[in-house]
Write a protein that holds these residues in place. Structure first.
Motif, PDB file in Angstrom:
ATOM      1  N   ASP A   8       0.697  -1.184   0.170  1.00 38.51           N
ATOM      2  CA  ASP A   8      -0.004   0.085   0.028  1.00 38.51           C
ATOM      3  C   ASP A   8       0.845   1.056   0.066  1.00 38.51           C
ATOM      4  O   ASP A   8       0.469   2.069  -1.025  1.00 38.51           O
ATOM      5  CB  ASP A   8      -1.061   0.019   1.189  1.00 38.51           C
ATOM      6  N   HIS A 128     -17.942  -2.290 -13.363  1.00 37.60           N
ATOM      7  CA  HIS A 128     -17.925  -1.878 -11.852  1.00 37.60           C
ATOM      8  C   HIS A 128     -17.973  -3.329 -11.310  1.00 37.60           C
ATOM      9  O   HIS A 128     -18.054  -3.350  -9.975  1.00 37.60           O
ATOM     10  CB  HIS A 128     -19.283  -1.357 -11.511  1.00 37.60           C
ATOM     11  N   ILE A 131     -16.246  -4.017  -7.406  1.00 35.98           N
ATOM     12  CA  ILE A 131     -16.140  -2.614  -6.947  1.00 35.98           C
ATOM     13  C   ILE A 131     -17.326  -2.213  -6.069  1.00 35.98           C
ATOM     14  O   ILE A 131     -18.479  -2.073  -6.737  1.00 35.98           O
ATOM     15  CB  ILE A 131     -15.728  -1.694  -8.041  1.00 35.98           C
ATOM     16  N   ASP A 132     -17.148  -1.994  -4.891  1.00 34.36           N
ATOM     17  CA  ASP A 132     -18.243  -1.640  -4.007  1.00 34.36           C
ATOM     18  C   ASP A 132     -18.667  -0.064  -4.431  1.00 34.36           C
ATOM     19  O   ASP A 132     -17.662   0.457  -4.729  1.00 34.36           O
ATOM     20  CB  ASP A 132     -17.921  -1.629  -2.543  1.00 34.36           C
ATOM     21  N   ASP A 133     -19.931   0.166  -4.336  1.00 29.53           N
ATOM     22  CA  ASP A 133     -20.350   1.514  -4.687  1.00 29.53           C
ATOM     23  C   ASP A 133     -19.687   2.621  -3.615  1.00 29.53           C
ATOM     24  O   ASP A 133     -19.378   3.425  -4.123  1.00 29.53           O
ATOM     25  CB  ASP A 133     -21.573   1.948  -4.608  1.00 29.53           C
ATOM     26  N   ALA A 134     -19.474   2.174  -2.597  1.00 25.33           N
ATOM     27  CA  ALA A 134     -18.616   3.280  -1.485  1.00 25.33           C
ATOM     28  C   ALA A 134     -17.477   3.140  -2.184  1.00 25.33           C
ATOM     29  O   ALA A 134     -16.840   4.491  -1.995  1.00 25.33           O
ATOM     30  CB  ALA A 134     -18.708   2.788  -0.144  1.00 25.33           C
ATOM     31  N   ASP A 135     -16.591   2.559  -2.511  1.00 25.87           N
ATOM     32  CA  ASP A 135     -15.251   2.484  -2.939  1.00 25.87           C
ATOM     33  C   ASP A 135     -15.131   3.362  -4.322  1.00 25.87           C
ATOM     34  O   ASP A 135     -14.368   4.052  -4.608  1.00 25.87           O
ATOM     35  CB  ASP A 135     -14.566   1.192  -3.408  1.00 25.87           C
ATOM     36  N   TYR A 136     -16.163   2.955  -5.007  1.00 27.28           N
ATOM     37  CA  TYR A 136     -16.368   4.073  -6.340  1.00 27.28           C
ATOM     38  C   TYR A 136     -16.556   5.333  -6.123  1.00 27.28           C
ATOM     39  O   TYR A 136     -15.827   6.121  -6.547  1.00 27.28           O
ATOM     40  CB  TYR A 136     -17.430   3.243  -7.208  1.00 27.28           C
ATOM     41  N   THR A 138     -15.796   7.025  -3.197  1.00 34.79           N
ATOM     42  CA  THR A 138     -14.565   7.504  -2.687  1.00 34.79           C
ATOM     43  C   THR A 138     -13.422   7.900  -3.912  1.00 34.79           C
ATOM     44  O   THR A 138     -12.891   9.107  -3.889  1.00 34.79           O
ATOM     45  CB  THR A 138     -13.784   6.503  -1.632  1.00 34.79           C
ATOM     46  N   THR A 139     -13.335   6.872  -4.590  1.00 37.53           N
ATOM     47  CA  THR A 139     -12.305   7.333  -5.846  1.00 37.53           C
ATOM     48  C   THR A 139     -12.648   8.237  -6.750  1.00 37.53           C
ATOM     49  O   THR A 139     -11.796   9.219  -6.962  1.00 37.53           O
ATOM     50  CB  THR A 139     -12.218   5.879  -6.619  1.00 37.53           C
ATOM     51  N   LYS A 141     -14.547  10.962  -5.730  1.00 34.45           N
ATOM     52  CA  LYS A 141     -14.214  12.204  -4.742  1.00 34.45           C
ATOM     53  C   LYS A 141     -12.810  12.466  -4.603  1.00 34.45           C
ATOM     54  O   LYS A 141     -12.331  13.676  -4.588  1.00 34.45           O
ATOM     55  CB  LYS A 141     -14.794  12.030  -3.220  1.00 34.45           C
TER      56      LYS A 141
END
Length: 156
Positions: A8, A128, A131-136, A138-139, A141
């Motif tokens: 990371d 998609h 890929i979780d909607d929340a991760d998408y 965040t990306t 943003k």
């Protein structure tokens, strides 16, 4: 560049511009290949959308190819030939051209636009997958903040 075995911390040091460019090319290529398999091109779909009062067109008025090129300037690619794509749609009866060289969407073109639009959710789902909607969110943003940080204005 490869990220197969990067930590990371190493990923955090990767250049965003490189990876956004790679992502852009991959996503456009995938989307366009999916559309080609369905018998249409992305620019053809954009022409229909920009001429439809039920989609992007604010008033349903006809437009010339240069006007359409201007309207699509933020997302056209250098290889997109709107004049040639319009000729295909004219041949299919999805567009007509008036005496002032304005293109107009026909009833058949509107039906085609609606039909072509039905494929978008399946293409999006493939992109998609995993890929979780929340991760998408965040990306997006994060990308919007990077744009603001560099003096750009995020698209709406």
């Amino acid at each position: 560049m490869t990220t197969q075995h990067l930590s990371d911390a190493e990923l955090a040091g990767q250049p965003a511009a490189y990876w956004t460019g790679v992502a852009y090319q991959a996503l456009i290529s995938f989307t366009r290949s999916q559309q080609a398999e369905l018998g249409f091109t992305q620019p053809q779909f954009w022409l229909l959308r920009n001429l439809s009062v039920n989609d992007i067109s604010p008033d349903g008025r006809g437009m010339t190819v240069p006007e359409l090129r201007q309207a699509m300037s933020s997302y056209l690619r250098p290889e997109d030939d709107l004049a040639a794509e319009a000729e295909v749609l004219l041949g299919r009866g999805w567009l007509t051209r008036d005496a002032e060289d304005r293109l107009w969407i026909t009833d058949a073109g509107e039906e085609a636009r609606v039909d072509l639009k039905r494929h978008a959710p399946a293409i999006r789902a493939r992109i998609h997958r995993g890929i979780d909607d929340a991760d998408y969110v965040t990306t997006l943003k994060v990308l919007q903040q990077m744009i603001r940080n560099t003096g750009g204005a995020p698209a709406h």
